[in-house]
Design a protein around this motif. Structure first.
Motif, mmCIF file in Angstrom:
data_model
loop_
_atom_site.group_PDB
_atom_site.id
_atom_site.type_symbol
_atom_site.label_atom_id
_atom_site.label_comp_id
_atom_site.label_asym_id
_atom_site.label_seq_id
_atom_site.Cartn_x
_atom_site.Cartn_y
_atom_site.Cartn_z
ATOM 1 N N ILE A 1 -16.256 -10.342 23.053
ATOM 2 C CA ILE A 1 -14.997 -10.318 22.299
ATOM 3 C C ILE A 1 -13.914 -10.993 23.125
ATOM 4 N N SER A 2 -13.232 -11.944 22.529
ATOM 5 C CA SER A 2 -12.184 -12.665 23.258
ATOM 6 C C SER A 2 -10.776 -12.252 22.837
ATOM 7 N N ASP A 3 -10.648 -11.528 21.744
ATOM 8 C CA ASP A 3 -9.334 -11.095 21.263
ATOM 9 C C ASP A 3 -8.874 -9.870 22.050
ATOM 10 N N GLU A 4 -7.774 -10.040 22.811
ATOM 11 C CA GLU A 4 -7.275 -8.971 23.682
ATOM 12 C C GLU A 4 -6.844 -7.733 22.908
ATOM 13 N N SER A 5 -6.273 -7.905 21.716
ATOM 14 C CA SER A 5 -5.805 -6.748 20.942
ATOM 15 C C SER A 5 -6.983 -5.881 20.482
ATOM 16 N N ILE A 6 -8.087 -6.507 20.144
ATOM 17 C CA ILE A 6 -9.274 -5.748 19.745
ATOM 18 C C ILE A 6 -9.835 -4.989 20.946
ATOM 19 N N GLN B 1 -8.125 -3.898 23.470
ATOM 20 C CA GLN B 1 -7.219 -2.776 23.742
ATOM 21 C C GLN B 1 -7.475 -1.623 22.777
#
Length: 87
Positions: free
Chosen positions: A17-22, A24
């Motif tokens: 996963i590269s999306d930081e919000s996901i 978190q």
């Protein structure tokens, strides 16, 4: 699939996963789950065998967590060990 294999798969999937919000959101969910799953009474579970510790084992763990002294255990041989445990 064993618990270890499932954990490996999960960590491999999370690593992709590269999306930081996901990430978190996943981290906050894990923290919430871990905090809610640990209470004052220890729960000993072996995922491989699917067995929980018996009440006597849990009591012994609670005693050790409180720092209560259980006495001296003689580990010189198995018979002495059993005798020192009162078996």
């Amino acid at each position: 699939m064993t618990a270890i294999e499932l954990k490996y798969e999960l960590f491999r999937d999370i690593e992709s996963i590269s999306d930081e919000s996901i990430l978190q959101k996943i981290a906050s969910y894990i923290k919430m789950f871990v905090n809610n799953s640990y209470d004052a009474k220890p729960l000993l579970y072996d995922p491989e065998s699917g067995c929980y510790a018996n009440e006597e084992t849990i009591e012994a763990v609670e005693e050790s967590m409180r720092g209560e002294y259980a006495g001296v255990v003689d580990c010189s041989n198995f018979e002495s060990f059993k005798k020192s445990l009162g078996l």
